[in-house]
Write a protein that holds these residues in place. Structure first.
Motif, PDB file in Angstrom:
ATOM      1  N   LEU A   1       0.745  -1.351  -0.072  1.00  0.00           N
ATOM      2  CA  LEU A   1      -0.182  -0.024  -0.052  1.00  0.00           C
ATOM      3  C   LEU A   1       0.915   1.209  -0.036  1.00  0.00           C
ATOM      4  O   LEU A   1       2.086   1.057   0.131  1.00  0.00           O
ATOM      5  CB  LEU A   1      -0.828   0.075   1.230  1.00  0.00           C
ATOM      6  N   ASP A   2       0.315   2.506  -0.314  1.00  0.00           N
ATOM      7  CA  ASP A   2       0.929   3.738  -0.271  1.00  0.00           C
ATOM      8  C   ASP A   2       1.633   3.956   1.028  1.00  0.00           C
ATOM      9  O   ASP A   2       2.827   4.495   1.107  1.00  0.00           O
ATOM     10  CB  ASP A   2       0.159   4.911  -0.665  1.00  0.00           C
ATOM     11  N   HIS A   3       1.099   3.531   2.026  1.00  0.00           N
ATOM     12  CA  HIS A   3       1.646   3.771   3.486  1.00  0.00           C
ATOM     13  C   HIS A   3       1.754   2.557   4.266  1.00  0.00           C
ATOM     14  O   HIS A   3       1.940   2.626   5.638  1.00  0.00           O
ATOM     15  CB  HIS A   3       0.741   4.576   4.226  1.00  0.00           C
ATOM     16  N   ALA A   4       1.790   1.413   3.793  1.00  0.00           N
ATOM     17  CA  ALA A   4       2.075   0.244   4.686  1.00  0.00           C
ATOM     18  C   ALA A   4       2.797  -0.911   3.784  1.00  0.00           C
ATOM     19  O   ALA A   4       2.446  -0.879   2.616  1.00  0.00           O
ATOM     20  CB  ALA A   4       0.966  -0.355   5.387  1.00  0.00           C
ATOM     21  N   ALA A   5       3.756  -1.529   4.056  1.00  0.00           N
ATOM     22  CA  ALA A   5       4.189  -2.833   3.396  1.00  0.00           C
ATOM     23  C   ALA A   5       3.719  -3.914   3.877  1.00  0.00           C
ATOM     24  O   ALA A   5       4.075  -4.373   5.171  1.00  0.00           O
ATOM     25  CB  ALA A   5       5.730  -2.880   3.146  1.00  0.00           C
ATOM     26  N   LEU A   6       2.780  -4.796   3.221  1.00  0.00           N
ATOM     27  CA  LEU A   6       2.039  -6.180   3.835  1.00  0.00           C
ATOM     28  C   LEU A   6       2.469  -7.167   2.966  1.00  0.00           C
ATOM     29  O   LEU A   6       2.641  -7.212   1.782  1.00  0.00           O
ATOM     30  CB  LEU A   6       0.864  -5.819   3.874  1.00  0.00           C
ATOM     31  N   ILE A   7       2.512  -8.379   3.666  1.00  0.00           N
ATOM     32  CA  ILE A   7       2.134  -9.865   2.841  1.00  0.00           C
ATOM     33  C   ILE A   7       1.002 -10.211   3.479  1.00  0.00           C
ATOM     34  O   ILE A   7       0.867 -10.276   4.791  1.00  0.00           O
ATOM     35  CB  ILE A   7       3.393 -10.835   3.291  1.00  0.00           C
TER      36      ILE A   7
END
Length: 433
Positions: A310-316
């Protein structure tokens, strides 16, 4: 791989076919001119989305985007839709967490009226009371249906636990409590501050030349505000990692959503992480989760994982659904397989198979004008560069075992996953706090 929709007449680079078109007013679009079919596809996005919803009125972006083609300028909703139908024009809008998207499909002979209706929709939406209430009721009906859908509830529960007091923790479609409170004035104000030229990305594919498109860009988008008035959204990491959230619902299966910390799209290690995830849960048949959860134990019909930058979070993120009595076994296995992959890394054979699949399947993203336009738009949003289509497979091919193990070591620094379960799971102890 050539992004043309018909065989290329000469051996030209993919990106030489992508033209950067700049209007007299300075609006930029990426164009693939293709005369194979008399069609034009345009995809565009305003980088904003539901993350800009007022904290007490989630669902504003979703409701607003659904109303952009429900009357604009001097055309009420019926008249606007009739104009679209007369010329077989498809025009749709939607909202995601980080953008407001528009999608246009038209025969090239109808491009002028199609562009005019698009201009009206983004510049002069009416938000008539009748249309607002009709679309609002539709959104509420959808929310009521989703209130009994286990997979939707699991996803919403995951986001709420992972991002408390943050825009990403609020449902994009809003809630049964919030949607009725959104006024016509709220919708008009949201459109005014989020639809602007500085946060606009455009991709066009089909039977239209750069010479025709350039002035059309000004006609469609030129009257928009120069700058969007966006509320800053802070970067965030998911909370609740290592915990299990359970919502009890009387259904025979437990829906499971899980996720943890991933990598942002601009991270130099994103492509190795992308390859690593394919081996974890990105492939329908060859991933470790598929083999262990479905093939060996028959715990679920499907299980998957994917990177979600996401623009403001990095997820798996990932998910599955299993019988209630085997839910505990399933989430224990997912945890174990994730940690095992991060600890030991994949084999050389796994890596070769993953790269072969990812390289070979890339062309499937470009087998229609709509798909090409969608891909070009996302490449712009992700700031990957106009040559990305040329270099993407090279980047995947260049990933080594050392690269993947380096990424695995980075992810192992934060290996815990947050699980959100909906059903009547057995063998699960909720510990969400």
């Amino acid at each position: 791989m050539n992004i043309a929709l018909a065989p290329a007449a000469s051996a030209q680079s993919d990106t030489t076919r992508i033209q950067r078109v700049v209007s007299p007013g300075g609006i930029e679009a990426w164009l693939v001119h293709d005369k194979t079919l008399p069609l034009v596809a345009m995809e565009f996005a305003f980088v904003s989305g539901a993350a800009q919803d007022p904290a007490d009125k989630p669902g504003t972006a979703s409701l607003m985007s659904s109303l952009l083609d429900e009357g604009a300028g001097d055309l009420d909703s019926r008249s606007f839709q009739d104009k679209l139908a007369e010329k077989a024009i498809e025009l749709r809008f939607d909202a995601s967490r980080d953008s407001i998207g528009g999608s246009l499909r038209t025969l090239s002979e109808n491009v002028a009226p199609a562009f005019e209706l698009t201009r009206l929709a983004v510049n002069a939406p009416r938000f008539d009371e009748e249309a607002v209430e009709r679309i609002r009721q539709g959104q509420l009906a959808s929310l009521r249906r989703r209130a009994n859908d286990p997979s939707t509830l699991a996803s919403l529960g995951w986001s709420a636990r992972a991002f408390p007091n943050h825009p990403y923790g609020r449902p994009v479609a809003g809630t049964l409590e919030s949607v009725p409170t959104i006024t016509r004035e709220d919708l008009a104000a949201f459109a005014k501050r989020t639809l602007a030229k500085d946060n606009l990305k455009i991709a066009v594919v089909g039977d239209i030349t750069a010479e025709t498109l350039a002035p059309a860009l000004d006609s469609i988008f030129g009257a928009l505000p120069a700058k969007a008035e966006l509320t800053p959204v802070p970067d965030v990491v998911p909370q609740g990692l290592g915990t299990v959230e359970v919502k009890t619902l009387d259904v025979p299966q437990t829906s499971v959503v899980f996720g943890g910390i991933g990598l942002k799209r601009n991270d130099p290690d994103f492509i190795p992480a992308f390859v690593l995830n394919h081996m974890l849960g990105g492939s329908a048949f060859s991933s470790r989760l598929f083999k262990e959860v479905r093939e060996k134990r028959g715990l679920a019909y499907s299980v998957y994982s994917h990177l979600a930058p996401l623009d403001h979070a990095a997820l798996i993120l990932g998910g599955t659904a299993t019988k209630n009595e085997r839910a505990g076994e399933a989430i224990d296995l997912i945890r174990a397989e994730y940690l095992k992959l991060l600890t030991d890394g994949p084999s050389e054979a796994e890596l070769d198979d993953a790269k072969s699949y990812l390289i070979g399947s890339f062309a499937l993203r470009f087998d229609s004008s709509a798909k090409v336009a969608s891909q070009l738009l996302q490449i712009q949003i992700d700031n990957l560069g106009i040559d990305y289509i040329d270099v993407r497979n090279q980047l995947v091919a260049a990933v080594t075992l050392d690269d993947v193990k380096r990424v695995a070591a980075r992810l192992k620094a934060n290996p815990e996953l947050l699980f959100s379960l909906v059903g009547k799971p057995v063998g699960v102890v909720p510990n969400g706090g």
